[in-house]
Design an enzyme around this catalytic site. Structure first.
Site, PDB file in Angstrom:
ATOM      1  N   ARG A 165      49.225  -0.101  69.046  1.00 11.54           N
ATOM      2  CA  ARG A 165      48.210  -0.296  67.995  1.00 11.54           C
ATOM      3  C   ARG A 165      48.840  -0.377  66.598  1.00 11.54           C
ATOM      4  O   ARG A 165      48.294   0.160  65.630  1.00 11.54           O
ATOM      5  CB  ARG A 165      47.148   0.809  68.014  1.00 11.54           C
ATOM      6  N   SER A 239      36.836   2.000  69.073  1.00 14.60           N
ATOM      7  CA  SER A 239      37.526   3.300  69.072  1.00 14.60           C
ATOM      8  C   SER A 239      37.798   3.701  67.630  1.00 14.60           C
ATOM      9  O   SER A 239      38.460   2.954  66.904  1.00 14.60           O
ATOM     10  CB  SER A 239      38.865   3.197  69.802  1.00 14.60           C
ATOM     11  N   GLU A 335      41.763   4.807  63.629  1.00 14.99           N
ATOM     12  CA  GLU A 335      42.248   3.457  63.972  1.00 14.99           C
ATOM     13  C   GLU A 335      41.844   2.397  62.930  1.00 14.99           C
ATOM     14  O   GLU A 335      42.692   1.633  62.461  1.00 14.99           O
ATOM     15  CB  GLU A 335      41.764   3.056  65.371  1.00 14.99           C
TER      16      GLU A 335
END
Ligand SMILES: Cc1cc2nc3c(=O)[nH]c(=O)nc-3n(C[C@H](O)[C@H](O)[C@H](O)COP(=O)(O)OP(=O)(O)OC[C@H]3O[C@@H](n4cnc5c(N)ncnc54)[C@H](O)[C@@H]3O)c2cc1C
Length: 339
Positions: A165, A239, A335
């Site tokens: 990520r 998320s 995130e």
């Protein structure tokens, strides 16, 4: 190209929170992008890029600059051999439509990334991934406008600094490059098991034994339907937290106290711990904090049920983060990026 003023950002972000953008415009070509950037730079107006707005959080004070929405189209086969097809995709293309098109062409490599909202050009930013595939696996190169040198550059996969990520576009070079197209190499061979844990389990349960890109896409869409809220119906940024990454010594320290804690060793020797599991252990799953619901189906997701401000979101985020830190001594990370 029209430039609009004082535009509510919440109308362009799937979390449906945030004040106004001072200026906003859409670009449909590389030329338009270069022109608008040079104009903004010459006036010292800061620039922020959005695609589908599904991984960005805006603050209540909004953005005192120019928000550019990337709408550059394109889907072009640039080469092909017996085993693979190479496709160049415009940054503004809807990502899931790209996946569908590739699956319809019987190509494999991004089918497990079905149903992810947003644009193709945003996928390298956080090295988007799901169910065992990530964009770093198939991306050959990308084209971007470099705001520092005011020129277009081509970057190879190895120059993007991809990791879990993350990429240079979120870290060392954040805000420098505006991606205008990505080039991916997809396989003509069928996807091969074993698949990602939860995907494999689902396939086993349904006794699915033939694996085509189409079957994998439909299975992933089926699984996602229960786990991830549709942003058109329930505002969220998917998320909200990254999975936790801990050093080996910390994983060894945690194991005796939490023998059932899932831990996955990574290539670099560190361990990935699902943040959804940590949140569940704090007892917060399903709860409503300041208008933000911790999804009862997936504790990683914060759904904006009735929050109107960034402040409310931040308080909910901080309460979860602190509870996890106090309980496990693990610092979890948000995130979505903030403007
Ligand atoms: C319901 C839901 C499910 C999701 N599931 C997943 C998932 O399974 N896996 C996953 O990885 N993510 C997931 N996400 C997060 C999100 O969809 C992805 O990160 C997606 O790539 C964001 O695309 P976007 O176009 O909406 O980007 P935006 O949210 O508009 O932008 C995200 C970031 O990328 C930058 N950016 C966007 N386009 C460009 C460009 N062309 N050039 C340079 N910078 C750019 C922005 O400045 C910003 O920092 C999910 C989100 C939601 C709401």
């Amino acid at each position: 190209m029209d430039i609009h003023t004082n535009i509510p950002l919440k109308n362009y972000l799937t979390m449906k929170i945030g004040g106004n953008a001072r200026f906003m415009t859409e670009v449909h070509s590389r030329e338009e992008l270069a022109a608008v950037c040079e104009n903004a730079k010459s006036k010292n107006i800061p620039i922020f890029i959005i695609g589908g707005g599904s991984n960005v959080i805006a603050r209540d004070e909004g953005y005192e600059g120019l928000v550019i929405r990337i709408r550059i189209p394109g889907f072009e086969i640039i080469s092909e051999d017996d085993s693979s097809t190479t496709i160049r995709i415009g940054a503004g293309e809807n990502w899931d439509s790209v996946v569908k098109r590739s699956v319809d062409m019987k190509l494999s490599g991004i089918e497990a990334m079905s149903g992810i909202p947003g644009t193709a050009g945003a996928t390298p930013i956080q090295n988007v991934g799901a169910y065992g595939q990530e964009i770093a696996d198939t991306l050959q190169s990308l084209e971007a406008y470099d705001l520092e040198t005011k020129s277009f550059v081509t970057m190879q996969n190895s120059e993007c600094g991809f990791s879990y990520r993350d990429s240079i576009f979120r870290s060392s070079s954040a805000g420098r490059y505006i991606i205008t197209s990505i080039t991916i190499v997809l396989s003509k061979y069928m996807p091969k098991p074993p698949f990602y844990d939860s995907l494999q389990r689902y396939l086993d349960e349904k006794q699915i034994k033939i694996f085509t890109p189409d079957i994998i896409r439909n299975t992933v869409l089926e699984i996602r339907k229960d786990k991830l809220p549709d942003p058109a119906v329930q505002p969220s940024a998917g998320s909200f937290f990254k999975n936790a990454i801990v050093d080996k010594w910390q994983a060894e320290q945690l194991k005796p106290s939490y023998p059932d804690m899932p831990m996955f060793e990574m290539a670099d020797g560190r361990f990935k711990i699902p943040t959804g599991w940590l949140i569940e252990k704090t007892g917060l799953k399903g709860q409503l904090i300041n208008g933000m619901r911790i999804s009862p189906n997936n504790a990683l997701v914060l759904i904006n049920e009735s929050a109107h401000s960034y402040d409310e979101l931040a308080k909910a985020r901080d309460e979860i983060t602190i509870k996890i830190r106090d309980m496990f001594r693990i610092q979890i990370e948000q995130e979505p990026l903030e403007m």
